[in-house]
Design a protein around this motif. Structure first.
Motif, mmCIF file in Angstrom:
data_model
loop_
_atom_site.group_PDB
_atom_site.id
_atom_site.type_symbol
_atom_site.label_atom_id
_atom_site.label_comp_id
_atom_site.label_asym_id
_atom_site.label_seq_id
_atom_site.Cartn_x
_atom_site.Cartn_y
_atom_site.Cartn_z
ATOM 1 N N PHE A 131 -55.928 -13.021 11.469
ATOM 2 C CA PHE A 131 -54.508 -13.262 11.692
ATOM 3 C C PHE A 131 -53.768 -11.923 11.570
ATOM 4 O O PHE A 131 -53.869 -11.245 10.540
ATOM 5 C CB PHE A 131 -53.952 -14.252 10.668
ATOM 6 C CG PHE A 131 -54.488 -15.652 10.833
ATOM 7 C CD1 PHE A 131 -53.856 -16.553 11.672
ATOM 8 C CD2 PHE A 131 -55.628 -16.052 10.154
ATOM 9 C CE1 PHE A 131 -54.344 -17.850 11.830
ATOM 10 C CE2 PHE A 131 -56.128 -17.343 10.296
ATOM 11 C CZ PHE A 131 -55.480 -18.239 11.146
ATOM 12 N N VAL A 132 -53.025 -11.553 12.608
ATOM 13 C CA VAL A 132 -52.279 -10.292 12.625
ATOM 14 C C VAL A 132 -50.807 -10.597 12.362
ATOM 15 O O VAL A 132 -50.140 -11.248 13.167
ATOM 16 C CB VAL A 132 -52.454 -9.561 13.964
ATOM 17 C CG1 VAL A 132 -51.689 -8.235 13.941
ATOM 18 C CG2 VAL A 132 -53.932 -9.313 14.243
ATOM 19 N N PHE A 162 -52.107 -13.579 16.897
ATOM 20 C CA PHE A 162 -50.939 -12.732 16.694
ATOM 21 C C PHE A 162 -49.756 -13.629 16.355
ATOM 22 O O PHE A 162 -49.284 -14.393 17.205
ATOM 23 C CB PHE A 162 -50.640 -11.917 17.946
ATOM 24 C CG PHE A 162 -51.753 -10.995 18.357
ATOM 25 C CD1 PHE A 162 -51.912 -9.763 17.751
ATOM 26 C CD2 PHE A 162 -52.658 -11.368 19.350
ATOM 27 C CE1 PHE A 162 -52.948 -8.918 18.121
ATOM 28 C CE2 PHE A 162 -53.680 -10.528 19.735
ATOM 29 C CZ PHE A 162 -53.834 -9.296 19.116
ATOM 30 N N ILE A 163 -49.277 -13.536 15.121
ATOM 31 C CA ILE A 163 -48.142 -14.359 14.693
ATOM 32 C C ILE A 163 -46.868 -13.636 15.110
ATOM 33 O O ILE A 163 -46.505 -12.603 14.533
ATOM 34 C CB ILE A 163 -48.184 -14.592 13.178
ATOM 35 C CG1 ILE A 163 -49.509 -15.258 12.799
ATOM 36 C CG2 ILE A 163 -47.008 -15.444 12.727
ATOM 37 C CD1 ILE A 163 -49.728 -15.398 11.319
ATOM 38 N N GLU A 164 -46.174 -14.171 16.117
ATOM 39 C CA GLU A 164 -45.067 -13.448 16.732
ATOM 40 C C GLU A 164 -43.716 -14.111 16.502
ATOM 41 O O GLU A 164 -42.725 -13.734 17.108
ATOM 42 C CB GLU A 164 -45.357 -13.267 18.223
ATOM 43 C CG GLU A 164 -46.641 -12.469 18.447
ATOM 44 C CD GLU A 164 -46.856 -12.048 19.883
ATOM 45 O OE1 GLU A 164 -46.190 -12.614 20.776
ATOM 46 O OE2 GLU A 164 -47.690 -11.148 20.115
ATOM 47 N N VAL A 196 -54.325 -9.219 8.602
ATOM 48 C CA VAL A 196 -53.960 -7.819 8.779
ATOM 49 C C VAL A 196 -52.442 -7.733 8.880
ATOM 50 O O VAL A 196 -51.797 -8.565 9.524
ATOM 51 C CB VAL A 196 -54.591 -7.222 10.062
ATOM 52 C CG1 VAL A 196 -53.960 -5.883 10.410
ATOM 53 C CG2 VAL A 196 -56.086 -7.051 9.883
ATOM 54 N N GLY A 197 -51.858 -6.712 8.247
ATOM 55 C CA GLY A 197 -50.420 -6.514 8.339
ATOM 56 C C GLY A 197 -50.067 -5.046 8.325
ATOM 57 O O GLY A 197 -50.818 -4.214 7.801
ATOM 58 N N MET A 198 -48.913 -4.735 8.917
ATOM 59 C CA MET A 198 -48.404 -3.376 8.952
ATOM 60 C C MET A 198 -46.972 -3.380 8.407
ATOM 61 O O MET A 198 -46.222 -4.330 8.601
ATOM 62 C CB MET A 198 -48.373 -2.819 10.379
ATOM 63 C CG MET A 198 -49.684 -2.869 11.122
ATOM 64 S SD MET A 198 -49.914 -4.501 11.911
ATOM 65 C CE MET A 198 -51.519 -4.226 12.680
ATOM 66 N N ALA A 199 -46.591 -2.283 7.732
ATOM 67 C CA ALA A 199 -45.224 -2.098 7.252
ATOM 68 C C ALA A 199 -44.801 -3.284 6.379
ATOM 69 O O ALA A 199 -45.557 -3.722 5.524
ATOM 70 C CB ALA A 199 -44.284 -1.861 8.425
ATOM 71 N N TRP A 200 -43.587 -3.835 6.622
ATOM 72 C CA TRP A 200 -43.116 -4.950 5.800
ATOM 73 C C TRP A 200 -44.036 -6.162 5.925
ATOM 74 O O TRP A 200 -44.200 -6.933 4.974
ATOM 75 C CB TRP A 200 -41.694 -5.350 6.205
ATOM 76 C CG TRP A 200 -40.658 -4.312 5.944
ATOM 77 C CD1 TRP A 200 -39.904 -3.650 6.862
ATOM 78 C CD2 TRP A 200 -40.236 -3.814 4.665
ATOM 79 N NE1 TRP A 200 -39.056 -2.769 6.255
ATOM 80 C CE2 TRP A 200 -39.224 -2.848 4.898
ATOM 81 C CE3 TRP A 200 -40.616 -4.093 3.350
ATOM 82 C CZ2 TRP A 200 -38.609 -2.169 3.867
ATOM 83 C CZ3 TRP A 200 -39.985 -3.413 2.311
ATOM 84 C CH2 TRP A 200 -38.986 -2.459 2.580
ATOM 85 N N GLN A 222 -51.999 -1.486 6.965
ATOM 86 C CA GLN A 222 -51.594 -0.178 7.483
ATOM 87 C C GLN A 222 -50.165 0.081 7.034
ATOM 88 O O GLN A 222 -49.242 -0.629 7.428
ATOM 89 C CB GLN A 222 -51.702 -0.156 9.011
ATOM 90 C CG GLN A 222 -53.149 -0.216 9.508
ATOM 91 C CD GLN A 222 -53.257 -0.116 11.011
ATOM 92 O OE1 GLN A 222 -52.784 -0.981 11.737
ATOM 93 N NE2 GLN A 222 -53.888 0.942 11.493
ATOM 94 N N SER A 223 -49.972 1.068 6.172
ATOM 95 C CA SER A 223 -48.664 1.443 5.622
ATOM 96 C C SER A 223 -48.024 0.269 4.891
ATOM 97 O O SER A 223 -47.275 -0.519 5.471
ATOM 98 C CB SER A 223 -47.724 1.955 6.715
ATOM 99 O OG SER A 223 -48.199 3.149 7.275
#
Length: 329
Positions: A131-132, A162-164, A196-200, A222-223
């Motif tokens: 899950f992204v 992709f959770i959008e 997986v997650g990026m930033a906030w 990532q970050s």
């Protein structure tokens, strides 16, 4: 930083010294208007900052970017390996979840994009699932192209969601994951399920993985953007868990030149390091570390393939080939 005008001319200049391994996104502000560099066409869309250089709030902003002569991305090869291969299939779905308002009986639809690996429709096997947690990962991050090139080469065939759309915090574990498991042939073992997650959005990936560690044993970050309250969410989710009682495969990175704003007492390089050190203290050994890059998808997308190879490798469990050139230590 203010620029200086050469007296008697229309030439404005500013000088600094940078590491030859740097990759930076930047802007000129001409009469307070954000302006890309007219000297070249190399631009990227920011998903972190808006035109006022504050947090991006649904108004995208183009930024110029450059890299030094020793930036690892110039020789990365992360784009290679997909020539002549069949790509996956992308489909859009929606999952109904309860509205967060107290007492409401209504639901809202959360949109997702699903990447299915080649051969999915012709088999009965169950696939690892990832899950992204970032609405911009699929397009700004170039994830679909990377999946098409890497899956079946260095990455195990898997399903990627992709959770959008925005959803209440509890909806992911209570409604979205069960609906996905019912609709698709996802693997049930925690060792084959990840976030997986990026930033906030990396906060949601961390919290959901550790809160439901009986269902998830794979995590990518990532970050890690976190101020005091979001950091407390992550620490609370980890609780008293350790690598001994809750083994996990983790890929974790942040940039040497990640987002820092001294005026707002905000340092995302430091917040990433703090959580990383907590994971080490509890016995986990994340693959990754600090990399020669900055932040946003202009940075993260350079190592998506490495992230995937670390989390769902075809062979082996160690760091993927090529990661070492990115690491600062």
């Amino acid at each position: 930083e203010p620029m200086s005008q050469l007296e008697g001319t229309d030439l404005w200049w500013w000088q600094t010294e940078l590491d030859p391994r740097v990759r930076m996104s930047y802007l000129y502000y001409v009469d307070y208007e954000p302006t890309t560099d007219p000297g070249h066409s190399r631009t990227v869309t920011s998903t972190v900052l808006g035109p006022d250089m504050n947090w991006q709030r649904a108004e995208s902003m183009e930024m110029s970017w450059f890299a030094g002569p020793e930036w690892p991305g110039w020789r990365s090869g992360e784009q290679d390996g997909g020539e002549g291969r069949e790509g996956g299939r992308l489909e859009a779905i929606e999952v109904e979840v309860p509205r967060p308002e107290e007492g409401s009986q209504d639901t809202l639809s959360v949109p997702l994009q699903v990447w299915l690996p080649p051969g999915y429709d012709d088999s009965e096997r169950r696939y690892p699932v990832l899950f992204v947690h970032h609405a911009e990962a699929r397009e700004a991050g170039g994830w679909v192209g990377t999946l098409d090139r890497a899956v079946g080469v260095g990455v195990e065939p898997l399903i990627v969601f992709f959770i959008e759309g925005r959803a209440p915090r509890s909806a992911f574990l209570d409604q979205i994951v069960p609906a996905i498991d019912e609709r698709y042939r996802t693997a049930g073992e925690r060792e084959r399920r990840g976030n997986v997650g990026m930033a906030w959005q990396s906060i949601g990936a961390v919290v959901n993985t550790f809160q439901a560690s009986d269902r998830f044993g794979v995590l990518g970050v990532q970050s890690f953007y976190a101020l005091d309250e979001p950091m407390s969410f992550a620490i609370e989710a980890i609780g008293e868990k350790t690598a001994a009682d809750t083994p996990m495969r983790i890929y974790y990175e942040w940039g040497e030149w990640d987002l820092v704003s001294p005026h707002e007492q905000m340092n995302m390089r430091q917040s990433s390091l703090e959580l990383y050190e907590l994971l080490l203290e509890r016995g986990w050994r994340p693959i990754g570390g600090e990399v020669w890059d900055s932040t946003d998808f202009a940075s993260w997308r350079n190592r998506t393939r490495l992230l995937l190879e670390a989390l769902f490798p075809v062979d082996g469990e160690g760091p993927p080939e090529g990661l070492d050139r990115w690491l600062t230590s």
